[in-house]
Design an enzyme around this catalytic site. Structure first.
Site, PDB file in Angstrom:
ATOM      1  N   GLY A 249       0.790  -1.227   0.000  1.00  0.00           N
ATOM      2  CA  GLY A 249       0.000   0.000   0.000  1.00  0.00           C
ATOM      3  C   GLY A 249       0.815   1.267   0.000  1.00  0.00           C
ATOM      4  O   GLY A 249       0.273   2.360   0.190  1.00  0.00           O
ATOM      5  N   GLU A 291       4.309  -6.721   0.758  1.00  0.00           N
ATOM      6  CA  GLU A 291       3.629  -7.067  -0.490  1.00  0.00           C
ATOM      7  C   GLU A 291       3.374  -5.818  -1.339  1.00  0.00           C
ATOM      8  O   GLU A 291       2.235  -5.413  -1.556  1.00  0.00           O
ATOM      9  CB  GLU A 291       2.312  -7.781  -0.185  1.00  0.00           C
ATOM     10  CG  GLU A 291       2.508  -9.124   0.491  1.00  0.00           C
ATOM     11  CD  GLU A 291       1.214  -9.734   1.003  1.00  0.00           C
ATOM     12  OE1 GLU A 291       1.212 -10.944   1.294  1.00  0.00           O
ATOM     13  OE2 GLU A 291       0.202  -9.002   1.123  1.00  0.00           O
ATOM     14  N   PRO A 292       4.432  -5.177  -1.829  1.00  0.00           N
ATOM     15  CA  PRO A 292       4.245  -3.990  -2.675  1.00  0.00           C
ATOM     16  C   PRO A 292       3.812  -4.375  -4.077  1.00  0.00           C
ATOM     17  O   PRO A 292       4.303  -5.340  -4.654  1.00  0.00           O
ATOM     18  CB  PRO A 292       5.639  -3.350  -2.687  1.00  0.00           C
ATOM     19  CG  PRO A 292       6.569  -4.517  -2.492  1.00  0.00           C
ATOM     20  CD  PRO A 292       5.841  -5.499  -1.623  1.00  0.00           C
ATOM     21  N   GLY A 293       2.868  -3.649  -4.623  1.00  0.00           N
ATOM     22  CA  GLY A 293       2.435  -3.860  -6.003  1.00  0.00           C
ATOM     23  C   GLY A 293       2.550  -2.571  -6.788  1.00  0.00           C
ATOM     24  O   GLY A 293       3.358  -2.432  -7.700  1.00  0.00           O
ATOM     25  N   ARG A 294       1.732  -1.588  -6.383  1.00  0.00           N
ATOM     26  CA  ARG A 294       1.717  -0.290  -7.057  1.00  0.00           C
ATOM     27  C   ARG A 294       3.111   0.355  -7.097  1.00  0.00           C
ATOM     28  O   ARG A 294       3.525   0.904  -8.120  1.00  0.00           O
ATOM     29  CB  ARG A 294       0.742   0.640  -6.324  1.00  0.00           C
ATOM     30  CG  ARG A 294       0.580   2.014  -6.964  1.00  0.00           C
ATOM     31  CD  ARG A 294      -0.147   2.978  -6.013  1.00  0.00           C
ATOM     32  NE  ARG A 294      -1.334   2.386  -5.448  1.00  0.00           N
ATOM     33  CZ  ARG A 294      -2.549   2.461  -5.994  1.00  0.00           C
ATOM     34  NH1 ARG A 294      -2.701   3.119  -7.121  1.00  0.00           N
ATOM     35  NH2 ARG A 294      -3.579   1.910  -5.409  1.00  0.00           N
ATOM     36  N   ARG A 331      -9.307   3.901 -13.771  1.00  0.00           N
ATOM     37  CA  ARG A 331      -9.151   4.490 -12.440  1.00  0.00           C
ATOM     38  C   ARG A 331      -9.684   5.926 -12.336  1.00  0.00           C
ATOM     39  O   ARG A 331     -10.324   6.272 -11.330  1.00  0.00           O
ATOM     40  CB  ARG A 331      -7.694   4.431 -11.986  1.00  0.00           C
ATOM     41  CG  ARG A 331      -7.196   2.998 -11.747  1.00  0.00           C
ATOM     42  CD  ARG A 331      -5.775   2.979 -11.199  1.00  0.00           C
ATOM     43  NE  ARG A 331      -5.732   3.515  -9.845  1.00  0.00           N
ATOM     44  CZ  ARG A 331      -5.145   4.647  -9.509  1.00  0.00           C
ATOM     45  NH1 ARG A 331      -4.559   5.402 -10.438  1.00  0.00           N
ATOM     46  NH2 ARG A 331      -5.153   5.068  -8.257  1.00  0.00           N
ATOM     47  N   TYR A 335     -12.558   5.979  -9.423  1.00  0.00           N
ATOM     48  CA  TYR A 335     -12.424   6.706  -8.159  1.00  0.00           C
ATOM     49  C   TYR A 335     -11.587   7.979  -8.280  1.00  0.00           C
ATOM     50  O   TYR A 335     -10.776   8.306  -7.436  1.00  0.00           O
ATOM     51  CB  TYR A 335     -11.914   5.820  -7.011  1.00  0.00           C
ATOM     52  CG  TYR A 335     -10.876   4.782  -7.353  1.00  0.00           C
ATOM     53  CD1 TYR A 335      -9.568   5.123  -7.672  1.00  0.00           C
ATOM     54  CD2 TYR A 335     -11.205   3.432  -7.311  1.00  0.00           C
ATOM     55  CE1 TYR A 335      -8.623   4.166  -7.941  1.00  0.00           C
ATOM     56  CE2 TYR A 335     -10.265   2.457  -7.581  1.00  0.00           C
ATOM     57  CZ  TYR A 335      -8.964   2.827  -7.896  1.00  0.00           C
ATOM     58  OH  TYR A 335      -8.023   1.867  -8.171  1.00  0.00           O
ATOM     59  N   CYS A 362     -18.068   5.451 -24.982  1.00  0.00           N
ATOM     60  CA  CYS A 362     -19.390   6.065 -25.018  1.00  0.00           C
ATOM     61  C   CYS A 362     -19.941   6.231 -23.608  1.00  0.00           C
ATOM     62  O   CYS A 362     -20.932   5.611 -23.217  1.00  0.00           O
ATOM     63  CB  CYS A 362     -20.324   5.217 -25.879  1.00  0.00           C
ATOM     64  SG  CYS A 362     -21.830   6.097 -26.342  1.00  0.00           S
ATOM     65  N   TYR A 391      -2.718  -1.197 -11.991  1.00  0.00           N
ATOM     66  CA  TYR A 391      -4.179  -1.185 -12.050  1.00  0.00           C
ATOM     67  C   TYR A 391      -4.721  -0.469 -13.291  1.00  0.00           C
ATOM     68  O   TYR A 391      -5.856  -0.029 -13.301  1.00  0.00           O
ATOM     69  CB  TYR A 391      -4.770  -0.565 -10.777  1.00  0.00           C
ATOM     70  CG  TYR A 391      -4.274  -1.241  -9.531  1.00  0.00           C
ATOM     71  CD1 TYR A 391      -4.737  -2.503  -9.182  1.00  0.00           C
ATOM     72  CD2 TYR A 391      -3.322  -0.646  -8.716  1.00  0.00           C
ATOM     73  CE1 TYR A 391      -4.252  -3.152  -8.056  1.00  0.00           C
ATOM     74  CE2 TYR A 391      -2.828  -1.281  -7.584  1.00  0.00           C
ATOM     75  CZ  TYR A 391      -3.300  -2.534  -7.267  1.00  0.00           C
ATOM     76  OH  TYR A 391      -2.818  -3.178  -6.164  1.00  0.00           O
TER      77      TYR A 391
END
Length: 437
Positions: A249, A291-294, A331, A335, A362, A391
């Site tokens: 995160g 657990e890094p992803g971004r 994304r 959000y 559309c 993402y």
């Protein structure tokens, strides 16, 4: 001047460089919309995490959260760098297997793992199953009995810590679909159930408080909470945790106003918090997993688009439309995520206007940026949206029956397609004609 682009990312022609390749040339060679990853940037971030653990002299695992971007090529790079992965579905697991990734170095997450997914995991010798609920304990026990197998597990704890982030990507608060609650005693009950199983080996505990977090306090809080739980479990149940997994995160910079710490600074603070908390117990120093992803995939990714139509309205912000949009990056619509976009042929060109950067889908909500500062643009120009590696493609869709873009890996001046652009035939290959009367 765009602060996210360094001088060494601009070549003699003034063009943006990605992984040593000219972004304008990449768009011409592979077409747009196009997703491009700078592979060296992926490697450098993994190594930065590894260095901070080595400096602090603790046992560790860096586990790439592959939901950020999962592909055969990505798993190959992560494996080359000696990192682990976490997977959250049978599809991610299957992709990792196709990449030759050793599932012994994988953790399996998810709040509703299916019977078939657990069978796949156990048959392929998954390293750890991160157990999320009581139903899963029973289902996993059934699978292990049927396969005459054993597995290592962790329990996912809901620590009651809300990160300061978008409400849709908070996961650590009590009212969450993930994990075992502490206050109600669920976590203790889960530990007892797992310990009662002769086929499960409980190696530690896990928590994840959210995504795109800028403040270190939440991570220090979850580190302290997990050590406190481990201490309680040792005193109450005689169980000693070998691993404390604080999830991921770590926030990254998307736009100028974002001022996060470097991801490895979060990790340094986590390590120090766990060491300090453990010192007051009889636990001994557990291994620390992240657990890094971004933070691994995000800054390495770029979306290249070609400018098409434009709409000007008196007194209102103009619309500049590109050939991608919510189908390759949902994304902003989902959000209100923000990005910066530059002109690939001159990323430091003087800014002339503020526009709405619109997609081709559309939907009125298909706006990649509500307020994007750009130089003067014309149809055919190539735009590069920065930091799209997490993402974006992972959440891509075929909405309006648009094919998903190609993904290219670029490193040391060499580029290669690692996911082909979908064709119209690809869009209909699962369709079957209706034969009803």
């Amino acid at each position: 001047m765009n602060e996210q682009i360094s001088a060494d990312q601009i070549n003699a022609a003034g063009h943006l460089m990605i992984g040593g390749c000219d972004a304008v040339d990449l768009a011409a060679q592979y077409g747009t919309p196009l997703v491009v990853y700078d592979v060296s940037q992926i490697r450098q971030q993994i190594r930065a995490f590894q260095r901070v653990f080595a400096k602090n002299q603790v046992d560790y695992t860096v586990s790439y959260a592959s939901k950020a971007f999962a592909a055969v090529a990505m798993y190959q790079v992560v494996n080359q760098e000696g990192a682990h992965i976490d997977v959250v579905s049978g599809g991610e697991m299957y992709t990792a297997l196709k990449a030759g990734f050793p599932l012994a170095h994988a953790s399996f997450h998810g709040n509703n793992k299916s019977y078939d997914e657990l069978v796949m995991a156990v048959k392929n010798h998954i390293g750890v199953v991160v157990v999320d609920n009581f139903h899963e304990i029973d289902l996993l026990n059934r699978v292990l009995e049927e396969l005459d197998a054993n597995v290592q597990v962790m329990l996912r704890i809901t620590p009651g810590i809300s990160a300061h982030t978008n409400k849709y990507i908070q996961t650590g608060q009590v009212d969450s679909k993930f994990g075992f609650d502490l206050e109600s005693g669920q976590a203790d009950q889960a530990l007892e159930k797992v310990q009662a199983s002769p086929r499960m080996t409980m190696i530690g505990l896990h928590a994840h408080i959210g995504s795109q977090i800028f403040e270190v306090a939440g991570f220090e809080g979850v580190a302290n909470k997990l050590v406190a739980v481990a201490d309680h479990w040792q005193k109450q149940f005689g169980y000693r945790a070998r691993v404390i997994n604080v999830g991921g995160g770590f926030g990254i910079r998307y736009v100028k106003d974002d001022q996060p710490l470097r991801p490895e600074e979060f990790v340094d603070a986590i390590i120090k918090a766990i060491k300090k908390a453990v010192a007051g117990t009889n636990l001994g120093q557990p291994a620390i997993w992240i657990e890094p992803g971004r933070s691994i995939a995000g800054p390495a990714g770029y979306n290249l688009y070609t400018v098409g139509s434009r709409k000007d309205l008196p007194g209102l912000k103009s619309y500049v439309t590109v050939d991608g949009g919510m189908g390759d990056n949902i994304r902003p619509a989902l959000y209100q995520a923000q990005y910066e976009t530059v002109l690939a042929s001159d990323p430091q060109a003087p800014l002339k206007e503020h526009v709405r950067l619109a997609g081709k889908y559309c939907e009125s909500g298909d706006i990649l940026s509500q307020d994007q500062a750009l130089p003067a643009t014309k149809p055919g120009d190539i735009l590069a949206t920065l930091d799209t590696g997490a993402y974006g493609y992972a959440m891509a869709s075929n909405y309006n029956r648009n094919p998903r873009p190609a993904v290219v890996f670029a490193e040391n001046g060499h580029s290669q397609v690692v996911i082909k652009r979908e064709s119209y035939d690809d869009l209909v290959h699962l369709d079957r004609p209706y034969e009803g009367k």
